[in-house]
Motif scaffolding. Structure first.
Motif, mmCIF file in Angstrom:
data_model
loop_
_atom_site.group_PDB
_atom_site.id
_atom_site.type_symbol
_atom_site.label_atom_id
_atom_site.label_comp_id
_atom_site.label_asym_id
_atom_site.label_seq_id
_atom_site.Cartn_x
_atom_site.Cartn_y
_atom_site.Cartn_z
ATOM 1 N N ASN A 326 22.199 30.265 40.529
ATOM 2 C CA ASN A 326 22.729 31.537 40.008
ATOM 3 C C ASN A 326 21.657 32.591 39.723
ATOM 4 O O ASN A 326 21.978 33.701 39.305
ATOM 5 N N ALA A 329 21.875 35.773 41.521
ATOM 6 C CA ALA A 329 23.253 36.259 41.396
ATOM 7 C C ALA A 329 23.442 36.950 40.048
ATOM 8 O O ALA A 329 24.118 37.977 39.947
ATOM 9 N N THR A 330 22.825 36.387 39.005
ATOM 10 C CA THR A 330 23.120 36.897 37.654
ATOM 11 C C THR A 330 21.869 37.203 36.826
ATOM 12 O O THR A 330 21.962 37.879 35.826
ATOM 13 N N PHE A 334 24.729 36.072 32.342
ATOM 14 C CA PHE A 334 25.890 35.290 32.793
ATOM 15 C C PHE A 334 26.624 34.712 31.598
ATOM 16 O O PHE A 334 26.112 34.716 30.475
ATOM 17 N N LYS A 338 31.487 32.845 34.258
ATOM 18 C CA LYS A 338 30.949 33.369 35.522
ATOM 19 C C LYS A 338 30.383 32.213 36.367
ATOM 20 O O LYS A 338 30.591 32.154 37.587
ATOM 21 N N ILE A 342 31.518 31.018 40.106
ATOM 22 C CA ILE A 342 30.617 30.865 41.264
ATOM 23 C C ILE A 342 30.770 29.452 41.823
ATOM 24 O O ILE A 342 30.839 29.250 43.034
ATOM 25 N N ASP A 597 25.696 36.113 44.589
ATOM 26 C CA ASP A 597 27.031 36.022 44.001
ATOM 27 C C ASP A 597 28.055 35.804 45.106
ATOM 28 O O ASP A 597 28.467 36.742 45.797
ATOM 29 N N THR A 599 31.057 35.187 44.901
ATOM 30 C CA THR A 599 32.412 35.694 44.650
ATOM 31 C C THR A 599 32.611 37.085 45.266
ATOM 32 O O THR A 599 33.737 37.539 45.389
#
Ligand code: GLA
Length: 728
Positions: A326, A329-330, A334, A338, A342, A597, A599
Motif C-alpha cells: 500500500n 497507494a496511500t 490510510f 482502505k 485494496i 491503488d 481500486t
C-alpha cells in the motif's frame, strides 16, 4: 615449495608454502593440473624489503612476490590485508605458516552469515602465526566443486597474554603477477542503485567502499576484476562478493612491477578492534569465482550459488506470493477500511498477499514520529492487527507487514524511555537521517527488546511476510555501554546485532518470508540474502529506470533476489508515464508485486493485471530458476533494453524487450536470445514462427517498430521437440 591446491570442476586455486613459512599465491584461474611454483620470478630486488632470516638473498621480498595474505610489517609495502597494533602502539607482524588441514564439509562462522551445504564441499584451514605477539591467523577456504565457487574467511586468535588491536583484517586477497585488468563495480544513489562502472587498474590504489553502516546504495560489495577486453560472453573475469551488510572495502592496485592486487573485506576505517588475550575475531566471508565465459558466465555462477548455498528457508525454491503493497497507494494516509478495500480488489485480480507498509504502528502518521513503538495503532486501523489480518485473510489474501527495527524517532515512547539506546555522542548534536536516530544494535538488550516487541506483533496476528527496512546511514557511533568507543568495532558489532535479530526471526518463524529493504536497495548484499531471500531492489519504481537498476543488480545477484513492483503513472519518482504492459514486463524480472491503488484502475487495466499475474506464474520457473542473460543494455546508450531467461535444459526461453527511446523511421532492432541449443528449432507463439537456437543467438528476432513510447514485447520460445505443447 610445498603446495596446497584447491580444485573445483573448472577452476584451480594454488598456494605455495616456502621453506621459511611464507605463503605465496601461485594461481587462481581455469583448471590446471600442475605445480605453478615455477612461475614465481626470483629476481634481485636489492632495494626491496628482505625478511631477516633470508638476509643475503635479495631475490626474496614480500614486496615483490605474490602474497596469499599480505600483512603489514613484513616488507610488503603494497596495501596489506592484515594489520595489528600492540598496546604499546607497535605496528607490524610477520605471519608464517604453522600447519594446514583439509576437511570434508563447509565451515560456518559464529554470528555471521556464510555459504552452507554442498555435498562435495571441502574446507581448507591454513594456520599462520606471528611469533612476536603469538597472534594466530586462520585462513579458511571453502571449495564448492560443482559450482566453481571458493569461499574465504579469516579468524584471528590472540593466543598471547597481552591484548592486541586489529586495524585491518580483510578477507580475500588475489595477487596477479601478470595481466592487464579492469575493475568493474556498481555505484549509485538512493533510487538509482547498482550502475555498472568500469576502470583500468593502474598504478595507484583504487577503493570501492561503504562507510555508511550498510553496504549502501552508493557502492556494492560485489565487484569484478576482468582481464582487459572481457566481454559479456567471453573473457577471463573474477567475481568477489562479501557476505556482509555493513562497511566494506575493495582495493585494486597495480604495483611497481605492474602486478595487480585485488582484495576485499571489512572496512578498516577507524577499526581498532581490541582482541583480549584468548579472544577470537571473525572476518566476514567472501565468495569468489572465476570464469573465461565473460560476465554472463560469472553471473550464472553467482546466481546459482546464491540460490543454492546462501538463501534459506521455506521460500528458497518456491514461488513467493504476488503482493500488493500500500505504500505508493496511500503513503501514511490510510485507514483499516482502505486497506481492506485494496485487499478485496487485489484478490479479484489474482494477487496473493497484502503488505501493510509504514504507518500502522505507534503515532506513525508521518516520518517524524513513532519509530520504535511496535504496537498497532488501533485508532487508525479501526481494529486490532489480528482483526485486520483476519479480514484480509477473508478476502483470500495472505498478510504481510513492514517494520524498521533498527531505528527510533525522538518523538516516540521508546526514545523517551531509553534515550541512551541510540548512537549519540555526548555533547555533540547528532546527525539525523529521515528524522530518525539509530538504535545501538551492538547491545544485546536493545536487540532483545526490539525482538520481543516485534515477535509480540507477529504472534498477535496471522502474518506471513515481513518487510524489514532500514532507512538511514549511520552516524554518531557511540555506545553508552561500550568501554572503548571505537567506531570500527562498534559498527562491526552493530551488523552482528542485526544478524542476531534476523537469525532469531528465521529460527522462531520458519514459515515467514522476510524481504530485505533499506530505502530500496541500500543493503542489497549476499549477507542479507542469507536471511531474506528477496530484497526491495529500489525505491525507484519507474519501469524505464528499473531496467537499468535491475540490470546492474543482475551481475552479482539472482533474479529471485529482486523485488519489483508495478506502480502508478505518472511515476512518483520520475513523473514518467509508461504503459501498464511494459510496467508488468519489467516487474516480472523479479518477484512480481503491485504498489498502487488498485481500486481506481480501469476495467481494461484490471484485465491486464490479471493477465500479467497469469503470465508471471506461467513463466516463474524460467524467471527464477533459469539462466538469465543480459541481452541489451540501455546503459550502452542504445534504444532498447532486453534480457532473457533460458531453461537449464534449454527447452524453453523467455525474451523481454523494452523500447527506451521513441524514434522516427528507426532501424530494425533484432533481439537476440542466446543460450539455446543451436541446432534445435524453437517455436515462438507471439510471432508464430520457428527459429533455430543459432538464429536466435546470432541474429535474433526482428522487433516490430511501434509508433509508441516505452513499448515492450515478450517472446516465449519452446523447443519443437517437446512432446507436450505449452499452453499459451
Ligand atoms: C522506505 C522503503 C519504502 C517504504 C518506506 C516507508 O523508503 O524503501 O518502500 O517502505 O520506507 O517509510
Amino acid at each position: 615449495m610445498k603446495l596446497i591446491t584447491l580444485q573445483s570442476k573448472n577452476t584451480t586455486y594454488q598456494i605455495g608454502i616456502t621453506d621459511t613459512g611464507f605463503l605465496l599465491h601461485l594461481y587462481y584461474g581455469v583448471r590446471i593440473n600442475c605445480d605453478m611454483s615455477g612461475t614465481i620470478a626470483y629476481y634481485e630486488r636489492g632495494m626491496s624489503g628482505v625478511p631477516y632470516d633470508l638476509r643475503g638473498d635479495n631475490t626474496f621480498s614480500c614486496d615483490v612476490l605474490p602474497q596469499e595474505y599480505p600483512c603489514f610489517g613484513n616488507g610488503d609495502y603494497r596495501s596489506p590485508a592484515f594489520c595489528l597494533r600492540t598496546e604499546e602502539g607497535v605496528y607490524g607482524s610477520d605471519l608464517r605458516y604453522r600447519e594446514h588441514h583439509i576437511k570434508k564439509g563447509k565451515y560456518q562462522i559464529p554470528g555471521l552469515p556464510a555459504a552452507y551445504g554442498g555435498e562435495d564441499s571441502v574446507t581448507c584451514e591454513i594456520v599462520l602465526e606471528d611469533s612476536n605477539t603469538k597472534v594466530i591467523v586462520i585462513l579458511r577456504y571453502g571449495v564448492f566443486y560443482e559450482e566453481d565457487v571458493m569461499t574465504r574467511s579469516v579468524e584471528v586468535r590472540n593466543s598471547g597474554d597481552m591484548p592486541v588491536f586489529l586495524n585491518k583484517v580483510l578477507t580475500s586477497t588475489l595477487d596477479f603477477v601478470t595481466g592487464e585488468y579492469e575493475l568493474i563495480h556498481f555505484h549509485g544513489r538512493h533510487m538509482m542503485e547498482r550502475i555498472l562502472e568500469k576502470r583500468p587498474v593502474l598504478h595507484s590504489k583504487q577503493c570501492i567502499e561503504s562507510r555508511r553502516g550498510t553496504s549502501s546504495h552508493q557502492q556494492n560489495p560485489f565487484v569484478i576484476l576482468a582481464e582487459k577486453g572481457t566481454r559479456e560472453n567471453e573473457g577471463l573475469c573474477y567475481g568477489m562478493s562479501l557476505v556482509y551488510s555493513g562497511n566494506f572495502l575493495v582495493e585494486a592496485e597495480m604495483d611497481q612491477f605492474d602486478q595487480v592486487r585485488f582484495q576485499m573485506g571489512l572496512s578498516p576505517e577507524m577499526l581498532d578492534y581490541k582482541l583480549e588475550a584468548g579472544d577470537r575475531f571473525h572476518a566476514p566471508e567472501a565468495l569468489m569465482s572465476c570464469t573465461t565465459r565473460g560476465f554472463t558466465g560469472l553471473s550464472h555462477t553467482f546466481h546459482n550459488f546464491i540460490r543454492r548455498h546462501i538463501c534459506r528457508g521455506k521460500y528458497k525454491d518456491i514461488p513467493r506470493p504476488v503482493l500488493i503493497n500500500n505504500w505508493e497507494a496511500t503513503y501514511f494516509d490510510f485507514t483499516g477500511e482502505k486497506i481492506i478495500q485494496i485487499a478485496g480488489q487485489a484478490a479479484e485480480l489474482g494477487i496473493e498477499m497484502l503488505v501493510l507498509d509504514d504507518g500502522w504502528f505507534g503515532e506513525r502518521n508521518s516520518d517524524t514520529a513513532g519509530l520504535g513503538d511496535w504496537y498497532a495503532n488501533h485508532k487508525k486501523l479501526g481494529c486490532t492487527l489480528g482483526e485486520l489480518s483476519e479480514r484480509i485473510h477473508q478476502t483470500g489474501l495472505k498478510f504481510g507487514l513492514w517494520i524498521e527495527p533498527e531505528m527510533v524517532n525522538e518523538d516516540s515512547s521508546l526514545y523517551r524511555m531509553h534515550p541512551d539506546w541510540v548512537f549519540k555522542i555526548p555533547g555533540k548534536m547528532p546527525v539525523l537521517g529521515r528524522n530518525q536516530l539509530v538504535l545501538d544494535f551492538s547491545r544485546k538488550e536493545v536487540v532483545d527488546y526490539i525482538f520481543e516487541n516485534i515477535s509480540r506483533i507477529i504472534d498477535s496476528a496471522d502474518i506471513e511476510y515481513i518487510k524489514m527496512d532500514m532507512n538511514r546511514s549511520i552516524s554518531d557511533v557511540y555506545s553508552a555501554v561500550s568501554k572503548r568507543q571505537n567506531y570500527g568495532s562498534i559498527m562491526y558489532h552493530y551488523v552482528l546485532g542485526v544478524y542476531d535479530f534476523l537469525e532469531r526471526m528465521v529460527q522462531r518463524y520458519p514459515g515467514l518470508l522476510i524481504e530485505g529493504c533499506s530505502s530500496g536497495g541500500g543493503r542489497f548484499d549476499t549477507g542479507m540474502l542469507y536471511y531474506t531471500p528477496q530484497i526491495w531492489c529500489s525505491d525507484n519504481t519507474d519501469a524505464v529506470e528499473r531496467v537499468w537498476i535491475q540490470e546492474g543488480t543482475s551481475y552479482g545477484y539472482p533474479i529471485s533476489a529482486v523485488s519489483s513492483h508495478v506502480s502508478a503513472v505518472p511515476n512518483h519518482q520520475t513523473g514518467r508515464s509508461v504503459n501498464l504492459y511494459t510496467r508488468g514486463i519489467v516487474a516480472m524480472a523479479g518477484n512480481l508485486g503491485y504498489e498502487l491503488d488498485l481500486t481506481i484502475l480501469t476495467k481494461e487495466e484490471k484485465e491486464m493485471v490479471k493477465t500479467q499475474i497469469r503470465d508471471y506464474k506461467k513463466y516463474w520457473h524460467l524467471i527464477h530458476k533459469g539462466d538469465y542473460y543480459r541481452v541489451d543494455s540501455p546503459l550502452k546508450g542504445g534504444e532498447y533494453g532486453a534480457w532473457s531467461f533460458v531453461a537449464k535444459d534449454k527447452s524453453e526461453a523467455l525474451l523481454s524487450v523494452v523500447c527506451i527511446q521513441a524514434r522516427a523511421n528507426r532501424p530494425v532492432y533484432y533481439a537476440k536470445c542466446p543460450g539455446l541449443d543451436l541446432d534445435k528449432l524453437y517455436y515462438c507463439v507471439q510471432t508464430d514462427t520457428a527459429y533455430s537456437g543459432a538464429a536466435l543467438k546470432y541474429v535474433g528476432v526482428p522487433v516490430p517498430i511501434l509508433n509508441e513510447e516505452y513499448y515492450a514485447l515478450q517472446y516465449f520460445f519452446w523447443s519443437l521437440e517437446n512432446k507436450e505443447e505449452f499452453e499459451v
